[in-house]
Design an enzyme around this catalytic site. Structure first.
Site, PDB file in Angstrom:
ATOM      1  N   VAL A  75      -1.788  -7.198  -4.274  1.00 38.50           N
ATOM      2  CA  VAL A  75      -1.456  -8.275  -3.341  1.00 38.50           C
ATOM      3  C   VAL A  75      -2.740  -9.060  -3.086  1.00 38.50           C
ATOM      4  O   VAL A  75      -3.716  -8.516  -2.568  1.00 38.50           O
ATOM      5  CB  VAL A  75      -0.878  -7.711  -2.027  1.00 38.50           C
ATOM      6  CG1 VAL A  75      -0.733  -8.811  -0.987  1.00 38.50           C
ATOM      7  CG2 VAL A  75       0.459  -7.034  -2.290  1.00 38.50           C
ATOM      8  N   GLY A 131       0.805  -1.211   0.000  1.00 33.14           N
ATOM      9  CA  GLY A 131       0.000   0.000   0.000  1.00 33.14           C
ATOM     10  C   GLY A 131       0.842   1.265   0.000  1.00 33.14           C
ATOM     11  O   GLY A 131       1.716   1.437   0.844  1.00 33.14           O
ATOM     12  N   ASP A 163      -5.300   2.969   8.033  1.00 36.34           N
ATOM     13  CA  ASP A 163      -6.717   2.579   7.973  1.00 36.34           C
ATOM     14  C   ASP A 163      -6.955   1.075   8.012  1.00 36.34           C
ATOM     15  O   ASP A 163      -8.072   0.634   8.268  1.00 36.34           O
ATOM     16  CB  ASP A 163      -7.343   3.102   6.663  1.00 36.34           C
ATOM     17  CG  ASP A 163      -7.742   4.562   6.752  1.00 36.34           C
ATOM     18  OD1 ASP A 163      -7.394   5.216   7.754  1.00 36.34           O
ATOM     19  OD2 ASP A 163      -8.412   5.042   5.817  1.00 36.34           O
ATOM     20  N   GLU A 178     -18.755  16.915   3.597  1.00 34.07           N
ATOM     21  CA  GLU A 178     -17.910  17.713   2.698  1.00 34.07           C
ATOM     22  C   GLU A 178     -18.408  17.614   1.256  1.00 34.07           C
ATOM     23  O   GLU A 178     -18.452  18.607   0.532  1.00 34.07           O
ATOM     24  CB  GLU A 178     -16.448  17.249   2.800  1.00 34.07           C
ATOM     25  CG  GLU A 178     -15.866  17.527   4.181  1.00 34.07           C
ATOM     26  CD  GLU A 178     -14.359  17.255   4.307  1.00 34.07           C
ATOM     27  OE1 GLU A 178     -13.736  17.911   5.134  1.00 34.07           O
ATOM     28  OE2 GLU A 178     -13.831  16.405   3.586  1.00 34.07           O
ATOM     29  N   GLY A 231      -0.327   4.452   0.344  1.00 33.59           N
ATOM     30  CA  GLY A 231      -1.081   5.593   0.882  1.00 33.59           C
ATOM     31  C   GLY A 231      -0.198   6.366   1.855  1.00 33.59           C
ATOM     32  O   GLY A 231       1.036   6.272   1.815  1.00 33.59           O
ATOM     33  N   PHE A 232      -0.833   7.109   2.742  1.00 31.15           N
ATOM     34  CA  PHE A 232      -0.054   7.909   3.705  1.00 31.15           C
ATOM     35  C   PHE A 232       0.877   7.027   4.539  1.00 31.15           C
ATOM     36  O   PHE A 232       2.033   7.379   4.775  1.00 31.15           O
ATOM     37  CB  PHE A 232      -0.982   8.650   4.665  1.00 31.15           C
ATOM     38  CG  PHE A 232      -1.683   9.827   4.053  1.00 31.15           C
ATOM     39  CD1 PHE A 232      -0.969  10.936   3.643  1.00 31.15           C
ATOM     40  CD2 PHE A 232      -3.058   9.827   3.892  1.00 31.15           C
ATOM     41  CE1 PHE A 232      -1.604  12.029   3.079  1.00 31.15           C
ATOM     42  CE2 PHE A 232      -3.707  10.913   3.341  1.00 31.15           C
ATOM     43  CZ  PHE A 232      -2.987  12.019   2.926  1.00 31.15           C
TER      44      PHE A 232
HETATM   45  C1  FAD Z   1     -13.184  11.021   0.961  1.00 30.67           C
HETATM   46  C2  FAD Z   1     -12.167  10.997   2.081  1.00 30.67           C
HETATM   47  C3  FAD Z   1     -11.797  12.202   2.678  1.00 30.67           C
HETATM   48  C4  FAD Z   1     -10.855  12.183   3.731  1.00 30.67           C
HETATM   49  N1  FAD Z   1     -10.500  13.376   4.301  1.00 30.67           N
HETATM   50  C5  FAD Z   1      -9.540  13.387   5.259  1.00 30.67           C
HETATM   51  C6  FAD Z   1      -9.093  14.614   5.827  1.00 30.67           C
HETATM   52  O1  FAD Z   1      -9.567  15.683   5.469  1.00 30.67           O
HETATM   53  N2  FAD Z   1      -8.101  14.554   6.772  1.00 30.67           N
HETATM   54  C7  FAD Z   1      -7.567  13.369   7.186  1.00 30.67           C
HETATM   55  O2  FAD Z   1      -6.666  13.358   8.041  1.00 30.67           O
HETATM   56  N3  FAD Z   1      -7.982  12.197   6.687  1.00 30.67           N
HETATM   57  C8  FAD Z   1      -8.954  12.167   5.727  1.00 30.67           C
HETATM   58  N4  FAD Z   1      -9.375  10.988   5.211  1.00 30.67           N
HETATM   59  C9  FAD Z   1      -8.808   9.743   5.732  1.00 30.67           C
HETATM   60  C10 FAD Z   1      -7.424   9.488   5.178  1.00 30.67           C
HETATM   61  O3  FAD Z   1      -7.390   9.739   3.795  1.00 30.67           O
HETATM   62  C11 FAD Z   1      -7.053   8.053   5.482  1.00 30.67           C
HETATM   63  O4  FAD Z   1      -7.076   7.884   6.872  1.00 30.67           O
HETATM   64  C12 FAD Z   1      -5.680   7.727   4.934  1.00 30.67           C
HETATM   65  O5  FAD Z   1      -5.653   7.829   3.541  1.00 30.67           O
HETATM   66  C13 FAD Z   1      -5.259   6.322   5.352  1.00 30.67           C
HETATM   67  O6  FAD Z   1      -3.986   6.082   4.849  1.00 30.67           O
HETATM   68  P1  FAD Z   1      -3.507   4.592   4.578  1.00 30.67           P
HETATM   69  O7  FAD Z   1      -2.103   4.713   4.099  1.00 30.67           O
HETATM   70  O8  FAD Z   1      -3.784   3.756   5.759  1.00 30.67           O
HETATM   71  O9  FAD Z   1      -4.450   4.062   3.424  1.00 30.67           O
HETATM   72  P2  FAD Z   1      -4.746   4.634   1.972  1.00 30.67           P
HETATM   73  O10 FAD Z   1      -4.411   6.065   1.848  1.00 30.67           O
HETATM   74  O11 FAD Z   1      -6.132   4.216   1.661  1.00 30.67           O
HETATM   75  O12 FAD Z   1      -3.733   3.829   1.043  1.00 30.67           O
HETATM   76  C14 FAD Z   1      -3.851   2.445   0.863  1.00 30.67           C
HETATM   77  C15 FAD Z   1      -3.174   2.065  -0.431  1.00 30.67           C
HETATM   78  O13 FAD Z   1      -3.134   0.646  -0.507  1.00 30.67           O
HETATM   79  C16 FAD Z   1      -3.368   0.249  -1.839  1.00 30.67           C
HETATM   80  N5  FAD Z   1      -3.916  -1.122  -1.788  1.00 30.67           N
HETATM   81  C17 FAD Z   1      -5.043  -1.541  -1.180  1.00 30.67           C
HETATM   82  N6  FAD Z   1      -5.197  -2.865  -1.318  1.00 30.67           N
HETATM   83  C18 FAD Z   1      -4.128  -3.296  -2.020  1.00 30.67           C
HETATM   84  C19 FAD Z   1      -3.717  -4.569  -2.490  1.00 30.67           C
HETATM   85  N7  FAD Z   1      -4.424  -5.677  -2.232  1.00 30.67           N
HETATM   86  N8  FAD Z   1      -2.586  -4.648  -3.200  1.00 30.67           N
HETATM   87  C20 FAD Z   1      -1.854  -3.543  -3.474  1.00 30.67           C
HETATM   88  N9  FAD Z   1      -2.194  -2.314  -3.057  1.00 30.67           N
HETATM   89  C21 FAD Z   1      -3.316  -2.193  -2.339  1.00 30.67           C
HETATM   90  C22 FAD Z   1      -4.337   1.269  -2.386  1.00 30.67           C
HETATM   91  O14 FAD Z   1      -4.200   1.392  -3.798  1.00 30.67           O
HETATM   92  C23 FAD Z   1      -3.882   2.549  -1.666  1.00 30.67           C
HETATM   93  O15 FAD Z   1      -2.990   3.298  -2.459  1.00 30.67           O
HETATM   94  C24 FAD Z   1     -10.310  10.959   4.166  1.00 30.67           C
HETATM   95  C25 FAD Z   1     -10.691   9.761   3.552  1.00 30.67           C
HETATM   96  C26 FAD Z   1     -11.598   9.769   2.512  1.00 30.67           C
HETATM   97  C27 FAD Z   1     -11.982   8.476   1.863  1.00 30.67           C
END
Ligand code: FAD
Length: 428
Positions: free
Chosen positions: A76, A7, A297, A167, A9-10
């Site tokens: 994955v 992943g 997340d 939002e 993401g953040f």
């Molecule tokens: C619409 C929306 C608005 C938001 N607004 C805010 C805000 O204003 N402020 C704030 O702090 N938070 C906000 N959030 C929450 C924040 O975006 C999440 O908490 C954050 O993105 C979580 O980060 P992460 O790295 O855990 O997951 P994610 O950012 O979701 O990244 C997960 C990554 O894993 C990849 N992935 C998933 N499954 C697989 C797999 N099987 N194989 C390979 N890759 C995979 C995906 O492609 C993705 O790139 C918001 C969320 C949403 C949905």
């Protein structure tokens, strides 16, 4: 030492960045999209304020100066926490000394009939693009056939009174009432309705009751109708049925009604809890599986008396950095430290000049202009931390503030969005 991160993401990016250029460390960063998706600005893409390109950041580019990080665009399919391996959907198996799960979330439709088929979630850039495409397709169709308004063509339903729903509803209200009358002259936009449906009695329940009231007032000012204490019973191609029996004709239902862990969390016998999220201990490792971390997340991260921290960008990012530090500590034969979250507060934006922020240890609450400025600042920091160029964001913020009724023609150009045609004869 080989670290495999699932992943980008953040959480995954923060972890990989911390490990980048560390000698003796090899990192595989696997993401199905191949780019980081900046979720906090998804609804701006959905409501034609920003382009998709403004919020997606190529992971190879992000790590081009880090030769020890290999970015792989792949899905994955499963993890084996015992063996510390991941299996890609093409069957390839990658082994790791440290395995980091940072796969984020996916929408949770709570088995609502028709939701998975007909609702539009908002969790990825593709989702946001699909919502924008649907809005523009509806407007173009109504321009050609004004009688479609009778079929509820200009009714837009948003499910969920949390930050995503609030939002999106606020931004859609502003789009319809402030922007479209200039861009789509002659459309009966006075008949457009944005309806926010939520099962609970209050909006933004993570905030104070006062903040929820402020959000409701600001949404109503933007023409949004609220259906509270009401849940969605069924979604059909042309309508939504609510728990009180009301049927709303519509061709766009945006789902902000909840989320659960990414599918990969349910593989390999990982322990899971609320929301299907992976259970982790204080040091962010999965109990019973040493050297396996779950972050952001996809995990329930305990903090003090709280069983789990909220799903926020700052939690994901900080847990990513912390996990990297623990991995490096373990590699040096030291004990990993329990995660300490620095809570900077929570915020949500309802529309121009209308935001809510709870900041500081005592959760001091601010509304309006100052909260709007805080929101802009926090998102700028988040963008900066993933290595984004801030030009597009700064330009958007300036235009949004100074020219609320204006959008660039490109953002409202239907041909720029590849959206399926709507079959207006299809009924539920
Ligand atoms: C619409 C929306 C608005 C938001 N607004 C805010 C805000 O204003 N402020 C704030 O702090 N938070 C906000 N959030 C929450 C924040 O975006 C999440 O908490 C954050 O993105 C979580 O980060 P992460 O790295 O855990 O997951 P994610 O950012 O979701 O990244 C997960 C990554 O894993 C990849 N992935 C998933 N499954 C697989 C797999 N099987 N194989 C390979 N890759 C995979 C995906 O492609 C993705 O790139 C918001 C969320 C949403 C949905």
């Amino acid at each position: 030492m080989r670290v495999v991160i699932v992943g980008g993401g953040f959480a995954g990016v923060a972890c990989a960045k911390r490990l980048a250029n560390e000698s003796g460390v090899r990192v595989d960063l696997i993401d199905r999209a191949g780019y980081h998706q900046f979720q906090p600005l998804l609804y701006q893409v959905a409501t034609a304020e920003l382009t998709s390109e403004d919020i997606r950041f190529d992971l190879c580019r992000l790590f081009r100066d880090s030769p020890n990080v290999t970015v792989r665009k792949a899905v994955v399919a499963a993890v084996d926490p015992q063996a510390r391996t991941v299996t890609l959907d093409d069957g390839q198996v990658l082994a790791a000394d440290h395995l980091v799960l940072a796969a984020g979330a996916q929408p949770n439709f709570f088995n609502t009939p028709g939701a998975a088929e007909h609702a539009f979630p908002l969790y990825s850039v593709d989702d946001a693009q699909a919502v924008r495409g649907r809005i523009l397709t509806i407007l173009e169709d109504v321009k050609q056939r004004p009688e479609l308004v009778e079929q509820g063509a200009l009714n837009f339903v948003i499910v969920g009174g949390g930050p995503t729903g609030v939002e999106t509803a606020g931004a859609l209200g502003e789009l319809i009432h402030d922007v479209l009358p200039h861009a789509y002259r002659g459309l009966p936009l006075d008949r457009a309705q944005v309806i926010l449906v939520d099962a609970g009695p209050a909006l933004l329940t993570a905030f104070s009751a006062q903040a929820g009231g402020y959000a409701a007032t600001q949404l109503r000012k933007r023409g949004v109708e609220l259906r509270q204490n009401t849940s969605v019973k069924q979604i059909d191609p042309d309508q939504v049925t609510l728990s009180d029996g009301e049927v709303i004709k519509t061709r766009l239902v945006v789902w902000g009604g909840g989320e659960k862990a990414a599918a990969v969390a349910a593989t390999g016998g990982l322990p899971t809890g609320h929301g299907g999220r992976v259970t982790v201990g204080g040091d962010l490792t999965v109990p019973g599986f040493p050297h396996v971390y779950a972050l952001g997340d996809v995990a329930n991260i305990p903090s003090g008396d709280e069983p789990a921290l909220p799903q926020l960008g700052s939690v994901a990012q900080q847990s990513g950095r912390w996990a990297a530090d623990n991995i490096l500590a373990e590699a040096r034969g030291k004990t990993p430290h329990p995660f300490h979250y620095r809570d900077k507060g929570i915020m949500a934006m309802i529309g121009r000049k209308a935001a809510i922020a709870e900041v500081g240890a005592h959760r001091h609450e601010i509304h309006g202009d100052f909260a709007f400025a805080a929101w802009l600042g926090v998102h700028m920091q988040l963008l900066d931390s993933i290595g984004a160029q801030l030009k597009a964001y700064a330009a958007w913020a300036q235009e949004f503030y100074l020219r609320p009724d204006h959008r660039s023609a490109e953002l409202l150009e239907p041909s720029r969005v590849d959206s399926p045609r709507i079959d207006w004869d299809q009924k539920g």
